[in-house]
Design a protein around this motif. Structure first.
Motif, PDB file in Angstrom:
ATOM      1  N   LEU A   1       2.740  -2.732 -44.264  1.00  0.00           N
ATOM      2  CA  LEU A   1       1.405  -2.254 -43.669  1.00  0.00           C
ATOM      3  C   LEU A   1       1.360  -1.446 -42.492  1.00  0.00           C
ATOM      4  CD1 LEU A   1      -0.235  -5.534 -44.757  1.00  0.00           C
ATOM      5  CD2 LEU A   1      -0.101  -3.571 -46.133  1.00  0.00           C
ATOM      6  N   THR A   2       2.145  -1.417 -41.881  1.00  0.00           N
ATOM      7  CA  THR A   2       2.238  -0.699 -40.292  1.00  0.00           C
ATOM      8  C   THR A   2       3.601   0.066 -40.207  1.00  0.00           C
ATOM      9  OG1 THR A   2       3.031  -2.854 -39.010  1.00  0.00           O
ATOM     10  CG2 THR A   2       0.726  -2.653 -39.523  1.00  0.00           C
ATOM     11  N   ASN A   3       3.455   0.880 -39.291  1.00  0.00           N
ATOM     12  CA  ASN A   3       4.580   1.521 -38.797  1.00  0.00           C
ATOM     13  C   ASN A   3       5.561   0.743 -38.076  1.00  0.00           C
ATOM     14  OD1 ASN A   3       4.506   4.769 -38.612  1.00  0.00           O
ATOM     15  ND2 ASN A   3       2.244   4.044 -38.271  1.00  0.00           N
ATOM     16  N   GLU A   4       5.250  -0.419 -37.316  1.00  0.00           N
ATOM     17  CA  GLU A   4       6.123  -1.248 -37.075  1.00  0.00           C
ATOM     18  C   GLU A   4       7.016  -1.999 -38.005  1.00  0.00           C
ATOM     19  OE1 GLU A   4       6.010  -5.203 -33.774  1.00  0.00           O
ATOM     20  OE2 GLU A   4       4.097  -4.187 -34.411  1.00  0.00           O
ATOM     21  N   GLU A   5       6.282  -2.626 -38.951  1.00  0.00           N
ATOM     22  CA  GLU A   5       6.898  -3.004 -40.332  1.00  0.00           C
ATOM     23  C   GLU A   5       7.776  -2.262 -40.707  1.00  0.00           C
ATOM     24  OE1 GLU A   5       4.292  -4.886 -43.210  1.00  0.00           O
ATOM     25  OE2 GLU A   5       3.259  -5.979 -41.673  1.00  0.00           O
ATOM     26  N   LEU A   6       7.426  -0.908 -41.141  1.00  0.00           N
ATOM     27  CA  LEU A   6       8.296   0.148 -41.506  1.00  0.00           C
ATOM     28  C   LEU A   6       9.692   0.314 -40.662  1.00  0.00           C
ATOM     29  CD1 LEU A   6       8.947   2.379 -43.549  1.00  0.00           C
ATOM     30  CD2 LEU A   6       7.533   3.935 -42.216  1.00  0.00           C
ATOM     31  N   ASN A   7       9.494   0.279 -39.429  1.00  0.00           N
ATOM     32  CA  ASN A   7      10.785   0.545 -38.591  1.00  0.00           C
ATOM     33  C   ASN A   7      11.410  -0.714 -38.755  1.00  0.00           C
ATOM     34  OD1 ASN A   7      10.282   3.206 -37.868  1.00  0.00           O
ATOM     35  ND2 ASN A   7       8.718   2.422 -36.445  1.00  0.00           N
ATOM     36  N   ASN A   8      10.927  -2.025 -38.728  1.00  0.00           N
ATOM     37  CA  ASN A   8      11.711  -3.083 -38.855  1.00  0.00           C
ATOM     38  C   ASN A   8      12.437  -3.309 -40.089  1.00  0.00           C
ATOM     39  OD1 ASN A   8      11.151  -4.048 -36.046  1.00  0.00           O
ATOM     40  ND2 ASN A   8       9.149  -5.161 -36.873  1.00  0.00           N
ATOM     41  N   TYR A   9      11.869  -2.912 -41.285  1.00  0.00           N
ATOM     42  CA  TYR A   9      12.366  -2.996 -42.473  1.00  0.00           C
ATOM     43  C   TYR A   9      13.581  -1.977 -42.558  1.00  0.00           C
ATOM     44  CZ  TYR A   9      13.541  -2.140 -47.431  1.00  0.00           C
ATOM     45  OH  TYR A   9      13.975  -2.154 -48.810  1.00  0.00           O
ATOM     46  N   ILE A  10      13.641  -0.772 -41.997  1.00  0.00           N
ATOM     47  CA  ILE A  10      14.612   0.189 -41.671  1.00  0.00           C
ATOM     48  C   ILE A  10      15.962  -0.559 -40.898  1.00  0.00           C
ATOM     49  CG2 ILE A  10      15.469   2.326 -41.079  1.00  0.00           C
ATOM     50  CD1 ILE A  10      12.501   3.466 -41.658  1.00  0.00           C
ATOM     51  N   LEU A  11      15.429  -0.978 -39.830  1.00  0.00           N
ATOM     52  CA  LEU A  11      16.773  -1.573 -38.895  1.00  0.00           C
ATOM     53  C   LEU A  11      17.206  -2.732 -39.612  1.00  0.00           C
ATOM     54  CD1 LEU A  11      14.655  -1.107 -35.444  1.00  0.00           C
ATOM     55  CD2 LEU A  11      16.763   0.164 -36.261  1.00  0.00           C
ATOM     56  N   ASP A  12      16.532  -3.533 -40.373  1.00  0.00           N
ATOM     57  CA  ASP A  12      17.040  -4.775 -41.203  1.00  0.00           C
ATOM     58  C   ASP A  12      17.587  -4.387 -42.422  1.00  0.00           C
ATOM     59  OD1 ASP A  12      16.721  -6.160 -38.655  1.00  0.00           O
ATOM     60  OD2 ASP A  12      14.621  -6.802 -39.394  1.00  0.00           O
ATOM     61  N   PHE A  13      17.488  -3.280 -43.006  1.00  0.00           N
ATOM     62  CA  PHE A  13      17.716  -2.855 -44.313  1.00  0.00           C
ATOM     63  C   PHE A  13      19.176  -3.576 -44.766  1.00  0.00           C
ATOM     64  CE2 PHE A  13      19.361  -0.119 -47.823  1.00  0.00           C
ATOM     65  CZ  PHE A  13      18.249  -0.374 -48.788  1.00  0.00           C
ATOM     66  N   GLU A  14      19.294  -4.282 -46.086  1.00  0.00           N
ATOM     67  CA  GLU A  14      20.375  -4.706 -46.677  1.00  0.00           C
ATOM     68  C   GLU A  14      20.431  -4.143 -47.904  1.00  0.00           C
ATOM     69  OE1 GLU A  14      22.491  -6.495 -45.420  1.00  0.00           O
ATOM     70  OE2 GLU A  14      21.734  -7.146 -43.435  1.00  0.00           O
ATOM     71  N   ILE A  15      21.569  -3.157 -48.096  1.00  0.00           N
ATOM     72  CA  ILE A  15      21.788  -2.306 -49.423  1.00  0.00           C
ATOM     73  C   ILE A  15      22.241  -3.341 -50.512  1.00  0.00           C
ATOM     74  CG2 ILE A  15      24.235  -2.000 -48.726  1.00  0.00           C
ATOM     75  CD1 ILE A  15      21.732   0.275 -50.660  1.00  0.00           C
ATOM     76  N   ASN A  16      22.969  -4.105 -50.248  1.00  0.00           N
ATOM     77  CA  ASN A  16      23.281  -4.906 -51.405  1.00  0.00           C
ATOM     78  C   ASN A  16      22.182  -5.864 -52.076  1.00  0.00           C
ATOM     79  OD1 ASN A  16      26.005  -4.441 -51.379  1.00  0.00           O
ATOM     80  ND2 ASN A  16      26.629  -5.948 -49.949  1.00  0.00           N
ATOM     81  N   PHE A  17      21.291  -6.383 -51.148  1.00  0.00           N
ATOM     82  CA  PHE A  17      20.220  -7.215 -51.630  1.00  0.00           C
ATOM     83  C   PHE A  17      19.269  -6.306 -52.359  1.00  0.00           C
ATOM     84  CE2 PHE A  17      15.761  -8.694 -50.508  1.00  0.00           C
ATOM     85  CZ  PHE A  17      16.028  -9.901 -51.212  1.00  0.00           C
TER      86      PHE A  17
END
Length: 376
Positions: free
Chosen positions: A325-341
């Motif tokens: 919903l926010t730019n902050e959430e977007l950036n956190n999602y990218i930084l924590d992204f797990e490709i296998n999941f």
């Protein structure tokens, strides 16, 4: 009024000419581009059957020189002549009253998505203009074959399309490109965009809003690029692709390292070179899932969109594509992204859809066209 009467007279006159059994006319987005499903069907057809005459109707024909394809200007005399004398008509949007289907003609409606998140047609009747609803209902009466990309899409078409005819469960022709794209093709597409081979691409491709509001596309591009670089390394470039409804407004969105590709004809080519997709309620997420590359949905207006714009076919929280919903959430999602999941969730979701995508959809539709042209 006089212009409309003249056009109707031309349409009636063209019906005096015989239908050419090997002639097919294609158009995409009401003549706006050479792309989407009609493009990939015609490309396959011209290499697999030299006897079929392929006509394309385009609003700006001088932009194109396509070997093996005859181009006519949309709404010209040549257009009306070829529309009236083609055995098969192939498009991806609703036809207008200008297409008055003749008895021996066949109309293949490919639509412009493999699946969709936001509701369409009858399911979204209260959100669509009355004139469009009338046009859509009339168009459905003309259709002989409707192309579907998956079992779920077939179910939606049966409920929403005012259509009970043949649904061709072939897969989505435009998605064939995502199965077959080569490194040479990737390089050529990136070069045509002025992007270095070693640069990575994040594509931001949201859909339109009812009021064509641009304020909702408020990504913080600097932070986005920094997060992508930290997580995945390399140098990144942002491609901005707004919906065709906003083609004349996209230049109003400014930012460093942003390349506006809203007017780029073929979205499939852009998806083919994209390393990370950001969308929202657009059907592009389902096409892009073929690549198995990361996709996230930036939906700051989620509640408002569902309540006042369009309802959704899926619970957005149950999609394999994270909604933020926010730019902050977007950036956190990218930084924590797990490709296998991500890939595991994506695979389970696609299995549930009953996908028909295997890279051979254009071949199946082309085979149907050949059969039609070889008939009466």
């Amino acid at each position: 009024m006089l212009k409309e009467k003249l056009k109707n007279l031309v349409i009636e006159m063209m019906k005096l000419f015989p239908i050419k059994k090997n002639r097919c006319i294609f158009y995409s987005s009401y003549g706006a581009n050479y792309g989407c499903n009609p493009k990939y069907i015609s490309q396959y057809l011209k290499t697999s059957n030299k006897d079929i005459e392929i006509i394309w109707a385009l609003n700006s024909p001088l932009k194109y020189n396509i070997e093996g394809i005859k181009i006519v200007k949309n709404m010209s005399l040549k257009y009306f002549y070829n529309l009236a004398t083609s055995k098969v008509i192939i498009t991806n949007f609703r036809t207008t009253r200008d297409f008055q289907k003749r008895k021996k003609q066949k109309y293949i409606q490919t639509w412009h998505s493999s699946l969709r998140l936001k509701q369409i047609e009858k399911d979204a009747e209260t959100s669509l203009p009355k004139d469009y609803i009338f046009q859509a209902i009339q168009d459905s009466k003309k259709i002989d074959y409707l192309v579907s990309g998956c079992r779920k899409s077939t179910e939606i078409f049966k409920e929403s399309f005012w259509y009970d005819g043949v649904i061709l469960e072939s897969g989505t022709p435009r998605n064939d490109f995502l199965f077959s794209i080569t490194e040479v093709e990737r390089k050529n597409i990136k070069n045509s965009l002025g992007i270095d081979d070693n640069e990575k691409i994040v594509l931001y491709a949201p859909t339109f809003r009812k009021e064509n509001n641009l304020d909702i596309y408020n990504l913080n591009y600097n932070n986005l690029l920094e997060s992508l670089k930290i997580k995945f390394g390399g140098n990144w470039k942002v491609l901005l692709r707004l919906h065709p409804h906003l083609i004349n407004l996209s230049s109003n969105i400014k930012g460093q390292n942003i390349l506006d590709v809203t007017k780029y004809d073929d979205i499939q080519e852009l998806l083919g070179v994209t390393d990370f997709l950001i969308s929202d309620y657009s059907s592009l997420m389902f096409d892009y899932s073929i690549t198995k590359k990361p996709c996230v949905l930036y939906t700051p207006d989620l509640n408002q969109y569902i309540s006042s714009d369009r309802k959704l076919y899926f619970d957005i929280e149950k999609l394999p594509f994270k909604s933020v919903l926010t730019n902050e959430e977007l950036n956190n999602y990218i930084l924590d992204f797990e490709i296998n999941f991500y890939e595991n969730n994506l695979e389970k979701f696609l299995e549930g859809l009953g996908s028909y995508e295997d890279g051979k959809a254009s071949e199946r539709v082309a085979d149907l066209i050949k059969t039609i042209c070889a008939g009466e």
